[in-house]
Design a protein around this motif. Structure first.
Motif, PDB file in Angstrom:
ATOM      1  N   ARG A  37       0.844  -1.205   0.000  1.00 27.53           N
ATOM      2  CA  ARG A  37       0.000   0.000   0.000  1.00 27.53           C
ATOM      3  C   ARG A  37       0.877   1.252   0.000  1.00 27.53           C
ATOM      4  O   ARG A  37       0.609   2.211  -0.714  1.00 27.53           O
ATOM      5  CB  ARG A  37      -0.908  -0.042   1.230  1.00 27.53           C
ATOM      6  CG  ARG A  37      -2.029   0.959   1.228  1.00 27.53           C
ATOM      7  CD  ARG A  37      -3.054   0.654   2.308  1.00 27.53           C
ATOM      8  NE  ARG A  37      -2.449   0.512   3.623  1.00 27.53           N
ATOM      9  CZ  ARG A  37      -2.528  -0.596   4.375  1.00 27.53           C
ATOM     10  NH1 ARG A  37      -3.177  -1.661   3.957  1.00 27.53           N
ATOM     11  NH2 ARG A  37      -1.953  -0.627   5.559  1.00 27.53           N
TER      12      ARG A  37
ATOM     13  N   GLU B  64       1.125   4.442  -2.571  1.00 26.68           N
ATOM     14  CA  GLU B  64       0.876   5.817  -2.111  1.00 26.68           C
ATOM     15  C   GLU B  64       2.084   6.718  -2.335  1.00 26.68           C
ATOM     16  O   GLU B  64       1.923   7.900  -2.670  1.00 26.68           O
ATOM     17  CB  GLU B  64       0.485   5.800  -0.628  1.00 26.68           C
ATOM     18  CG  GLU B  64      -0.878   5.181  -0.385  1.00 26.68           C
ATOM     19  CD  GLU B  64      -1.112   4.763   1.060  1.00 26.68           C
ATOM     20  OE1 GLU B  64      -2.281   4.529   1.421  1.00 26.68           O
ATOM     21  OE2 GLU B  64      -0.136   4.645   1.834  1.00 26.68           O
TER      22      GLU B  64
ATOM     23  N   LYS C 275       4.631  10.353  -8.502  1.00 28.82           N
ATOM     24  CA  LYS C 275       3.624  11.303  -8.016  1.00 28.82           C
ATOM     25  C   LYS C 275       4.289  12.459  -7.278  1.00 28.82           C
ATOM     26  O   LYS C 275       5.417  12.335  -6.792  1.00 28.82           O
ATOM     27  CB  LYS C 275       2.660  10.604  -7.039  1.00 28.82           C
ATOM     28  CG  LYS C 275       1.832   9.491  -7.634  1.00 28.82           C
ATOM     29  CD  LYS C 275       0.954   8.885  -6.538  1.00 28.82           C
ATOM     30  CE  LYS C 275       0.132   7.721  -7.052  1.00 28.82           C
ATOM     31  NZ  LYS C 275      -0.634   7.068  -5.962  1.00 28.82           N
TER      32      LYS C 275
ATOM     33  N   ASP D  75       1.341  15.090  -2.484  1.00 25.38           N
ATOM     34  CA  ASP D  75       0.118  14.339  -2.804  1.00 25.38           C
ATOM     35  C   ASP D  75       0.217  12.917  -2.266  1.00 25.38           C
ATOM     36  O   ASP D  75      -0.758  12.367  -1.738  1.00 25.38           O
ATOM     37  CB  ASP D  75      -0.113  14.304  -4.320  1.00 25.38           C
ATOM     38  CG  ASP D  75      -0.561  15.645  -4.880  1.00 25.38           C
ATOM     39  OD1 ASP D  75      -0.952  16.535  -4.070  1.00 25.38           O
ATOM     40  OD2 ASP D  75      -0.515  15.823  -6.115  1.00 25.38           O
ATOM     41  N   GLY D  76       1.398  12.313  -2.405  1.00 24.96           N
ATOM     42  CA  GLY D  76       1.595  10.972  -1.876  1.00 24.96           C
ATOM     43  C   GLY D  76       1.456  10.940  -0.367  1.00 24.96           C
ATOM     44  O   GLY D  76       0.838  10.026   0.195  1.00 24.96           O
TER      45      GLY D  76
ATOM     46  N   LYS E 195      -0.231  13.021   1.487  1.00 25.73           N
ATOM     47  CA  LYS E 195      -1.647  13.226   1.828  1.00 25.73           C
ATOM     48  C   LYS E 195      -2.457  11.945   1.613  1.00 25.73           C
ATOM     49  O   LYS E 195      -3.337  11.623   2.418  1.00 25.73           O
ATOM     50  CB  LYS E 195      -2.215  14.374   1.001  1.00 25.73           C
ATOM     51  CG  LYS E 195      -1.725  15.738   1.458  1.00 25.73           C
ATOM     52  CD  LYS E 195      -2.299  16.865   0.608  1.00 25.73           C
ATOM     53  CE  LYS E 195      -1.857  18.228   1.134  1.00 25.73           C
ATOM     54  NZ  LYS E 195      -2.346  19.342   0.288  1.00 25.73           N
ATOM     55  N   ALA E 196      -2.152  11.215   0.542  1.00 18.90           N
ATOM     56  CA  ALA E 196      -2.850   9.946   0.298  1.00 18.90           C
ATOM     57  C   ALA E 196      -2.535   8.936   1.401  1.00 18.90           C
ATOM     58  O   ALA E 196      -3.421   8.207   1.872  1.00 18.90           O
ATOM     59  CB  ALA E 196      -2.442   9.380  -1.061  1.00 18.90           C
ATOM     60  N   TYR E 197      -1.278   8.905   1.812  1.00 17.73           N
ATOM     61  CA  TYR E 197      -0.846   8.010   2.887  1.00 17.73           C
ATOM     62  C   TYR E 197      -1.584   8.333   4.187  1.00 17.73           C
ATOM     63  O   TYR E 197      -2.126   7.444   4.847  1.00 17.73           O
ATOM     64  CB  TYR E 197       0.661   8.165   3.048  1.00 17.73           C
ATOM     65  CG  TYR E 197       1.286   7.420   4.194  1.00 17.73           C
ATOM     66  CD1 TYR E 197       1.292   6.037   4.240  1.00 17.73           C
ATOM     67  CD2 TYR E 197       1.925   8.105   5.222  1.00 17.73           C
ATOM     68  CE1 TYR E 197       1.889   5.354   5.274  1.00 17.73           C
ATOM     69  CE2 TYR E 197       2.542   7.433   6.267  1.00 17.73           C
ATOM     70  CZ  TYR E 197       2.515   6.057   6.283  1.00 17.73           C
ATOM     71  OH  TYR E 197       3.109   5.378   7.313  1.00 17.73           O
TER      72      TYR E 197
ATOM     73  N   ALA F  79      -4.392  10.028   4.475  1.00 15.40           N
ATOM     74  CA  ALA F  79      -5.831   9.789   4.285  1.00 15.40           C
ATOM     75  C   ALA F  79      -6.169   8.316   4.514  1.00 15.40           C
ATOM     76  O   ALA F  79      -7.232   7.988   5.054  1.00 15.40           O
ATOM     77  CB  ALA F  79      -6.257  10.220   2.888  1.00 15.40           C
ATOM     78  N   GLY F  80      -5.248   7.437   4.111  1.00 14.70           N
ATOM     79  CA  GLY F  80      -5.450   6.015   4.363  1.00 14.70           C
ATOM     80  C   GLY F  80      -5.527   5.716   5.848  1.00 14.70           C
ATOM     81  O   GLY F  80      -6.339   4.890   6.287  1.00 14.70           O
TER      82      GLY F  80
ATOM     83  N   GLU G  79      -8.887   6.777   7.158  1.00 13.23           N
ATOM     84  CA  GLU G  79      -9.878   5.754   6.784  1.00 13.23           C
ATOM     85  C   GLU G  79      -9.795   4.558   7.723  1.00 13.23           C
ATOM     86  O   GLU G  79     -10.818   4.048   8.198  1.00 13.23           O
ATOM     87  CB  GLU G  79      -9.629   5.318   5.339  1.00 13.23           C
ATOM     88  CG  GLU G  79     -10.542   4.212   4.855  1.00 13.23           C
ATOM     89  CD  GLU G  79     -12.002   4.616   4.798  1.00 13.23           C
ATOM     90  OE1 GLU G  79     -12.857   3.722   4.989  1.00 13.23           O
ATOM     91  OE2 GLU G  79     -12.292   5.807   4.580  1.00 13.23           O
TER      92      GLU G  79
ATOM     93  N   GLN H 237      -9.277  13.531  10.715  1.00 13.10           N
ATOM     94  CA  GLN H 237      -8.781  14.258   9.543  1.00 13.10           C
ATOM     95  C   GLN H 237      -8.273  15.643   9.938  1.00 13.10           C
ATOM     96  O   GLN H 237      -7.228  16.096   9.453  1.00 13.10           O
ATOM     97  CB  GLN H 237      -9.884  14.389   8.490  1.00 13.10           C
ATOM     98  CG  GLN H 237      -9.401  15.014   7.182  1.00 13.10           C
ATOM     99  CD  GLN H 237      -8.363  14.167   6.472  1.00 13.10           C
ATOM    100  OE1 GLN H 237      -8.629  13.014   6.125  1.00 13.10           O
ATOM    101  NE2 GLN H 237      -7.170  14.719   6.241  1.00 13.10           N
TER     102      GLN H 237
END
Length: 198
Positions: free
Chosen positions: A73, A77, A82, A86-87, A89-91, A93-94, A97, A186
């Motif tokens: 994963r 990410e 990328k 952004d990477g 933030k995606a990490y 965000a995971g 979640e 968040q």
């Protein structure tokens, strides 16, 4: 020619490992008994021992599976093609979640294992420490790329910031057991990240 002795295995080993991982994740290592594993994997005692050796060996296989999934994963990410922020933030965000709702209350197998076993089981301790180091390295790499692109705030040092973020994320996994709202998690993530980026 002699044929191989014994019957071939009639079950999917990886599926059995995944089912065992779910049991250990829910109950912890010490809270999981052999009958729990036999029920979950649908294996006989003899088949389980023939395939995995013993409960501890099966647990290590399950932990390795969990770590491999988490690293895969992260590879996605933090894809170097990328933008590093952004990477990141995606990490993060995971993690939001995975710390929300039922996922959050279930907790993290690695955090639970570190708390239960890392100080007394050398094999587990090596795996947990290795994963933490890999996490920190990937986050530090993303932050270094962000720094080179002028995206980090003045004075932010990538390796120190990575260590802070990793400690924060493990703390978030623990706090998630108390079921904070997704918005709360968040907002906390955003507030920390804002300290690091321009």
């Amino acid at each position: 020619m002699h044929s191989p002795r014994g019957r071939p295995r009639g079950f999917d080993i990886e599926a059995a490992v995944e089912r065992a991982m779910d049991v250990f994740w829910s109950r912890g290592y010490h809270g999981t008994a052999l009958p729990d594993l036999l029920r979950a994997t649908k294996l006989s005692r003899g088949s389980l021992y023939a395939a995995f050796g013993d409960k501890h060996s099966l647990f290590l296989r399950a932990l390795d599976r969990y770590i491999a999934d988490a690293l895969a994963r992260m590879e996605f990410e933090f894809d170097p093609r990328k933008d590093p922020i952004d990477g990141l933030k995606a990490y993060l965000a995971g993690y939001v979640e995975r710390t929300s709702g039922g996922n959050g209350r279930r907790g993290c197998l690695l955090v639970a294992t570190a708390m239960e076993l890392a100080g007394q089981d050398a094999e587990v301790g090596r795996r947990v420490a290795g994963y933490f180091k890999a996490m920190e390295g990937r986050v530090a790499n993303a932050l270094s790329r962000a720094k080179a692109a002028g995206q980090l705030a003045d004075g932010v040092e990538p390796s120190s910031a990575a260590r802070i973020l990793i400690c924060f994320l493990w703390g978030l996994r623990v706090v998630a057991k108390t079921a904070p709202t997704r918005n709360t998690s968040q907002a906390t993530v955003d507030a920390l990240l804002d300290r690091f980026i321009r």
